[in-house]
Design an enzyme around this catalytic site. Structure first.
Site, PDB file in Angstrom:
ATOM      1  N   HIS A  91       2.644  -3.407   4.355  1.00  0.00           N
ATOM      2  CA  HIS A  91       1.442  -2.850   3.728  1.00  0.00           C
ATOM      3  C   HIS A  91       1.502  -3.002   2.205  1.00  0.00           C
ATOM      4  O   HIS A  91       1.041  -2.134   1.451  1.00  0.00           O
ATOM      5  CB  HIS A  91       1.282  -1.370   4.100  1.00  0.00           C
ATOM      6  N   THR A 108      -4.357  -2.480  11.849  1.00  0.00           N
ATOM      7  CA  THR A 108      -3.264  -1.964  11.035  1.00  0.00           C
ATOM      8  C   THR A 108      -2.574  -0.830  11.786  1.00  0.00           C
ATOM      9  O   THR A 108      -3.206   0.163  12.139  1.00  0.00           O
ATOM     10  CB  THR A 108      -3.791  -1.470   9.680  1.00  0.00           C
ATOM     11  N   LYS A 142      -1.111  -5.634  12.485  1.00  0.00           N
ATOM     12  CA  LYS A 142      -0.606  -5.762  11.117  1.00  0.00           C
ATOM     13  C   LYS A 142       0.328  -4.600  10.811  1.00  0.00           C
ATOM     14  O   LYS A 142      -0.066  -3.442  10.906  1.00  0.00           O
ATOM     15  CB  LYS A 142      -1.771  -5.776  10.128  1.00  0.00           C
TER      16      LYS A 142
END
Length: 359
Positions: free
Chosen positions: A247, A154, A223
């Site tokens: 997100h 992430t 991500k």
């Protein structure tokens, strides 16, 4: 399981969950503009079916980062499943394994990765790169040993998003008896120490991604990449896939829906990296639209939590079964023999960015 759709399941979950826990899962950042936009974007994009193509019953199986899976739907990383159901991530892992779907285990899972590996299904592991590289490397080795097939890093969280529902509700920490189990360092005899807090660092750079690339042979997906220039930079850094994600609307508010940004990223990469669309998928038709715009697969987060809250393992299985059935039906009605047949010619594109053109 009586719910006929994921929206019905969400309504049932809301009636069952403590309001503080529901808001933790359901909420977004600031005014929640991005949160609403993620779902709304799909409604603004139409499907134009093809007819009389004789393709037969569609196939959904596909390859994702070396994993042969039964459907192009990945369970996105979401934290704290034990807040939704006592069995938490264990129930989710069993349902995913039975459906032949990939579970992306959150770094903030309330169940350790070693226990989830016992379900036998393909696992990816979501990672926040920590400023302490020694801890990060130790966690990567632990994930490798557990048999995870890929890392999902992430990259959209240099700081934690401001989530006003949680602030209003006073949600600051997990209840006693729960913690982020993957943040508990393993001792020499396998014993687990106290959980460390997950650190968010604005000092992280592409060099940290390149360090991780040198540290592990696992495939790496990033991500939270939304800008075409960052997508090209990711390609240079040796990563293997991108999650097109804001997100879930929980970080920077007013970021456009990932579906609206997907075409530009697909154009920028020209097929050199697989793209997974994460955000707002609630129907099989949503998945089809993302596939037609260039995604290899879609990821679902909140619907899994709703299913878990309503029925544990059976609830998560119901979520995956609903989406599978809806996607099969949508592909058939659009004359597609597989997910690979879906292309932009099936879409009414007037409300998406005008640079996108059919080939």
């Amino acid at each position: 399981m009586k719910a006929l759709s994921l929206r019905e399941l969400e309504a049932t979950a809301r009636s069952l969950l403590n309001p503080r826990i529901h808001d933790l899962f359901a909420g977004g950042s600031d005014d929640e503009v991005s949160l609403r936009a993620n779902e709304d974007a799909f409604a603004r994009l139409g499907l134009i079916p093809r007819v009389l193509r004789g393709r037969g019953e569609p196939r959904l199986d596909t390859d994702l980062l070396g994993c042969r899976v039964a459907l192009p739907i990945v369970i996105a990383p979401t934290a704290f499943h034990r807040l939704a159901h006592p069995e938490g991530e264990r129930a989710t892992a069993r349902a995913a394994a039975a459906a032949g779907a990939i579970l992306t285990v959150s770094m903030a899972s309330t169940t350790a990765i070693e226990e989830l590996a016992q379900a036998g299904g393909p696992l990816w592991f979501q990672l926040y790169l920590q400023p302490d590289r020694g801890f990060t490397e130790a966690l990567v080795r632990r994930v490798e040993a557990a048999g995870c097939k890929a890392l999902v890093v992430t990259v959209d969280s240099p700081v934690f998003g401001r989530r006003e529902r949680d602030l209003r509700n006073g949600f600051t920490d997990l209840p006693p008896g729960m913690c982020c189990e993957n943040m508990r360092p393993l001792g020499p005899d396998g014993e687990r120490g106290p959980a460390r807090p997950i650190a968010f660092s604005p000092a992280l750079t592409w060099e940290d991604v390149e360090w991780l690339r040198r540290t592990t042979s696992l495939p790496i997906a990033l991500k939270g990449v939304l800008h075409p220039a960052d997508a090209k930079r990711a390609l240079e850094s040796g990563v293997d896939a991108l999650f097109v994600s804001n997100h879930g609307g929980r970080q920077l508010d007013t970021v456009p829906a990932p579906l609206e940004l997907l075409p530009a990223l697909a154009d920028a990469l020209g097929g050199r990296l697989p793209l997974l669309l994460d955000g707002g998928v609630r129907r099989g038709t949503d998945a089809l639209k993302a596939l037609a715009l260039g995604a290899r697969a879609v990821a679902i987060g909140r619907p899994v939590l709703w299913g878990l809250a309503v029925g544990g393992e059976a609830g998560v299985a119901h979520v995956l079964a609903l989406l599978r059935s809806e996607l099969e039906r949508a592909l058939t009605l659009c004359g597609c023999g597989s997910a690979d047949d879906a292309g932009p010619e099936l879409l009414h594109l007037s409300r998406l960015e005008q640079r996108w053109r059919t080939s």
